[in-house]
Design a protein around this motif. Structure first.
Motif, PDB file in Angstrom:
ATOM      1  N   LEU A 384      48.303  37.757  48.258  1.00  0.00           N
ATOM      2  CA  LEU A 384      47.789  36.649  47.072  1.00  0.00           C
ATOM      3  C   LEU A 384      46.630  37.109  46.344  1.00  0.00           C
ATOM      4  N   VAL A 385      45.622  37.612  47.103  1.00  0.00           N
ATOM      5  CA  VAL A 385      44.239  37.729  46.330  1.00  0.00           C
ATOM      6  C   VAL A 385      43.802  39.060  46.324  1.00  0.00           C
ATOM      7  N   GLY A 386      44.649  40.270  47.088  1.00  0.00           N
ATOM      8  CA  GLY A 386      44.320  41.500  46.832  1.00  0.00           C
ATOM      9  C   GLY A 386      43.654  42.172  48.158  1.00  0.00           C
ATOM     10  N   LYS A 387      43.601  43.506  48.020  1.00  0.00           N
ATOM     11  CA  LYS A 387      42.909  44.076  49.255  1.00  0.00           C
ATOM     12  C   LYS A 387      41.503  43.727  49.707  1.00  0.00           C
ATOM     13  N   CYS A 388      41.097  43.389  50.819  1.00  0.00           N
ATOM     14  CA  CYS A 388      39.966  42.931  51.309  1.00  0.00           C
ATOM     15  C   CYS A 388      39.294  44.032  52.210  1.00  0.00           C
ATOM     16  N   GLN A 389      38.039  44.211  52.166  1.00  0.00           N
ATOM     17  CA  GLN A 389      37.284  45.405  53.013  1.00  0.00           C
ATOM     18  C   GLN A 389      37.302  44.719  54.165  1.00  0.00           C
ATOM     19  N   ASN A 390      37.018  43.403  54.390  1.00  0.00           N
ATOM     20  CA  ASN A 390      36.731  42.808  55.844  1.00  0.00           C
ATOM     21  C   ASN A 390      37.142  41.336  55.917  1.00  0.00           C
ATOM     22  N   SER A 391      36.825  40.623  57.138  1.00  0.00           N
ATOM     23  CA  SER A 391      37.283  39.444  57.202  1.00  0.00           C
ATOM     24  C   SER A 391      36.138  38.467  56.228  1.00  0.00           C
ATOM     25  N   TYR A 392      35.020  38.801  56.325  1.00  0.00           N
ATOM     26  CA  TYR A 392      34.179  37.924  55.253  1.00  0.00           C
ATOM     27  C   TYR A 392      34.561  37.970  53.828  1.00  0.00           C
TER      28      TYR A 392
END
Length: 507
Positions: A384-392
């Motif tokens: 939904l929001v795109g790839k993220c590097q980590n949980s934060y």
């Protein structure tokens, strides 16, 4: 319970010192007594302690803990790393106090450091750096951290593992973060404790009350909270004596496809076990007999397709709609779901394939009915929001999505985050790893659907539903153990979970 950024925790300390009033060195002593008590409550005096203290106030805490443990009869060896000759005032005071203790085993390290020999029976007390750290550890301190992590001893970190930052660790150095077995956090948890990738550093964590100003904590704003049982219990509505099924809403569940009837069954059973008045399950023909047999309390409505959801539904007679479990992503299902979003005027719970379809059609997120709830796991959120590097980063993007789409987001995980359109984030405290099994999310969808149909506001429904879902998992684990749990066990323990919450509300 509020969760404050580390900058705010410094302000709480300062407010407490000024308004209690209490000297900073005495507040440090109060914290050290709580720390020493927690350590002594877990390990006896036969356990050898090795303390690593840094030059700041975290190091001052560690030095005070070393002294207090010695007073309790522990064998303690203490190393203070003062390589720049610049101790904080309270750290310097506690160094003097420790050095004055008879027979103290104390070493001030100003340049070279000879690593002590440690065994698996020893305890390392990590007080190198606290939550104020804002850059990765390097040089000699990174070497000390690597020594700690390589040693066979168990590690207790004061307030936060040294090297770990309180919020964002995107650009941190993993090898330069202490891997604690136990973290004794002072007064409040740190946001970074709630992220999966930090579990290896934080280990088990406990909160120690050092009596920071309750007034300041109540007045200081924050976007993050830890959900407490009393808060959730207060949301639960009692049932009136003359109530009837019409008072508890009519829900529509759109779930299942060929080979995925179980998702329909689990979600439907959970919905019915969560107080809904009437439930209709919209199913393809191939799943009708299964759902009718497994969930006789629910009505079914047949889709025009034999195998999948392909027909949008008039929702005028319903108070809430749940979509997604086991739905599949056939072309006709994609078209029907998007049309359903456009025509639906009641709150929706969207999970699983409904989220995956929206991930490929993001413009529809802004068309969702007001009061809708999305329940993604991390991978579904990234669609939904795109790839993220980590949980934060994932959490921050989820908060932004909640604001932009004006929806509530339930970001599932060990500490499921309930995020509202105003950006507020509340971490759940119930649940256990036994719930990491297929169908758990379907059960949650059913619980949330029931609450929305009963007229709960979306934010209250999300908090209440997530908490009870986890509580049912905890009750199932208590009875069955985590390894053998299934999602059906969550459904079977929902009545007890609701009963316990009702008892808590009344007490």
């Amino acid at each position: 319970m509020k969760i404050f950024p580390t900058e705010c925790i410094k302000q709480l300390d300062a407010y407490t010192i000024e308004n209690e009033p209490i000297a900073s060195i005495d507040l440090m002593e109060r914290a050290a007594r709580a720390l020493a008590g927690a350590i002594a409550g877990r390990w006896g005096t036969e356990t050898r302690m090795t303390v690593f203290a840094g030059p700041g106030n975290n190091g001052g805490d560690a030095l005070a803990v070393a002294r207090l443990l010695m007073e309790r009869g522990y064998q303690v060896e203490t190393f203070l790393f003062n390589t720049k000759g610049n101790l904080s005032p309270d750290c310097a005071t506690n160094m003097e106090r420790l050095a004055a203790v008879p027979d103290v085993d104390f070493h001030e390290v100003t340049s070279q450091f000879t690593f002590p020999k440690l065994t698996e029976d020893d305890i390392i007390i990590d007080g190198l750096f606290g939550s104020g750290l804002n850059k990765p550890l390097a040089g000699g301190f990174a070497a000390v951290v690597k020594f700690i992590n390589a040693s066979p001893a168990r590690v207790v970190s004061i307030d936060i593992p040294s090297g770990l930052m309180g919020e964002d660790n995107t650009y941190n150095t993993a090898a330069a973060i202490v891997r604690a077995d136990l973290t004794l956090s002072l007064q409040l948890p740190k946001l970074s404790f709630f992220f999966a990738e930090n579990e290896a550093y934080v280990g088990e964590w406990r909160l120690l009350d050092i009596r920071l100003s309750q007034e300041a904590m109540a007045e200081m704003p924050t976007d993050y909270e830890l959900t407490e049982p009393d808060t959730v219990a207060a949301l639960l509505r009692p049932r009136r004596r003359f109530a009837h099924k019409g008072n508890f809403g009519r829900a529509l569940l759109v779930a299942g496809s060929q080979g995925m009837a179980g998702a329909s069954v689990l979600a439907a059973q959970a919905c019915l076990r969560s107080g809904v008045g009437l439930l209709t399950v919209h199913v393809p023909f191939c799943n009708n007999d299964i759902v009718q047999t497994a969930v006789p309390e629910a009505m079914t409505e047949l889709d025009m397709s034999d195998t999948c959801f392909a027909t949008p539904i008039d929702t005028d007679d319903y108070q809430a709609v749940g979509m997604g479990p086991g739905l599949g992503q056939m072309p006709e299902t994609v078209s029907a779901l998007l049309e359903q979003v456009d025509i639906c005027e009641v709150p929706m719970v969207l999970d699983a394939d409904a989220l995956n379809i929206l991930g490929e059609n993001r413009s529809y997120l802004s068309r969702l009915p007001k009061g809708s709830i999305l329940t993604p796991h991390p991978k579904e959120l990234e669609r939904l929001v795109g790839k993220c590097q980590n949980s934060y980063e994932r959490l921050e993007r989820a908060r932004e999505l909640a604001r932009q789409a004006d929806v509530h987001i339930v970001l599932k995980g060990a500490y499921t985050a309930v995020i509202s359109p105003d950006g507020k984030c509340r971490f759940n405290t119930t649940g256990n790893p036994g719930m990491a099994t297929g169908g758990s999310g379907d059960v949650l969808t059913g619980v949330l659907l029931a609450l929305l149909a009963q007229g709960y506001a979306a934010g209250d429904a999300a908090l209440l539903g997530v908490y009870v879902h986890g509580l049912a998992g905890d009750l199932a684990a208590d009875e069955l153990g985590q390894t053998g749990m299934t999602s059906g066990d969550l459904v079977r323990h929902l009545p007890q979970a609701w009963k316990e919450l009702a008892t808590a509300r009344e007490s």
